[in-house]
Design an enzyme around this catalytic site. Sequence first.
Site, PDB file in Angstrom:
ATOM      1  N   LYS A   1      -2.085  11.899  -0.629  1.00 50.87           N
ATOM      2  CA  LYS A   1      -2.966  11.227   0.326  1.00 50.87           C
ATOM      3  C   LYS A   1      -2.241  11.134   1.664  1.00 50.87           C
ATOM      4  O   LYS A   1      -1.120  10.608   1.737  1.00 50.87           O
ATOM      5  CB  LYS A   1      -3.257   9.824  -0.206  1.00 50.87           C
ATOM      6  CG  LYS A   1      -4.659   9.330   0.002  1.00 50.87           C
ATOM      7  CD  LYS A   1      -4.842   8.041  -0.795  1.00 50.87           C
ATOM      8  CE  LYS A   1      -6.142   7.364  -0.511  1.00 50.87           C
ATOM      9  NZ  LYS A   1      -6.213   6.054  -1.161  1.00 50.87           N
TER      10      LYS A   1
HETATM   11  O1  G3P Z   1     -10.122   3.355  -1.244  1.00 52.77           O
HETATM   12  C1  G3P Z   1      -9.657   2.647  -0.147  1.00 52.77           C
HETATM   13  C2  G3P Z   1      -9.621   1.211  -0.460  1.00 52.77           C
HETATM   14  O2  G3P Z   1      -8.549   0.876  -1.278  1.00 52.77           O
HETATM   15  C3  G3P Z   1      -9.710   0.329   0.719  1.00 52.77           C
HETATM   16  O3  G3P Z   1     -10.562  -0.657   0.340  1.00 52.77           O
HETATM   17  O4  G3P Z   1     -11.617  -2.857   0.416  1.00 52.77           O
HETATM   18  O5  G3P Z   1      -9.319  -2.535   1.396  1.00 52.77           O
HETATM   19  O6  G3P Z   1     -11.314  -1.600   2.532  1.00 52.77           O
HETATM   20  P1  G3P Z   1     -10.711  -1.977   1.230  1.00 52.77           P
END
Ligand code: G3P
Length: 217
Positions: free
Chosen positions: A83
């Site tokens: 990634k």
């Molecule tokens: O897949 C990306 C994720 O881990 C981010 O999620 O909820 O932190 O925006 P969030």
Amino acid sequence: MRFFIDTADVDAIRELNELGMADGVTTNPSLIMKSGRDIREVTKEICDMIDGPVSAETIAPDSDGMIAEGRELAAIADNIAIKVPLTWDGLKACKVLSGEGRMVNVTLCFSANQALLAAKTGATFISPFIGRLDDLNLDGMELIADIRQIYDNYGFDTQILAASIRTVNHMTEAARIGADVATAPPGVIKKMAEHVLTDKGLAAFMRDWETTGQTIL
Ligand code: G3P
């Protein structure tokens, strides 16, 4: 739509994997921090459990660093997807690493133009962050739809990996638009099974059944 599990919690991944719901896993530095585990150790454990791609994220700011870290992470297992962030350096790293035949997931995508560039540099996955756009009162799903249309217009192979999923509605919409993959926290996936009418209907069946005095086993 394939489901990736957005966590580094191995117990949660195991439970969903046993149900055939873990087509892959995505991690990031925040999720590794939350797990409290060593990145190599926990990533290896996940890769051994899951047949599909397991994303592990680089942290270097420059392309050379990302490439070196990406190769190191890829050595953990054959199903690692490296990634890299959607920066100019990340795109350079994507070009090199995908050119070596490695899976690359370009993350932190917030625009259709960024997604177009990731596809041009050979990304295996593009990760548009739905929830973080919604947080700004923008429409994360509109971005998924735009990328779907653009990739289909030109036949790009890059797979749309809807990320930053926070709600069950995000899952429905991503599937409706045709995202190739959605990565969601285990809690969101489990919540997809819930419906108030299911609970209500089941309670009524149980009440009626009790009045019959019968048993099945
Ligand atoms: O897949 C990306 C994720 O881990 C981010 O999620 O909820 O932190 O925006 P969030």
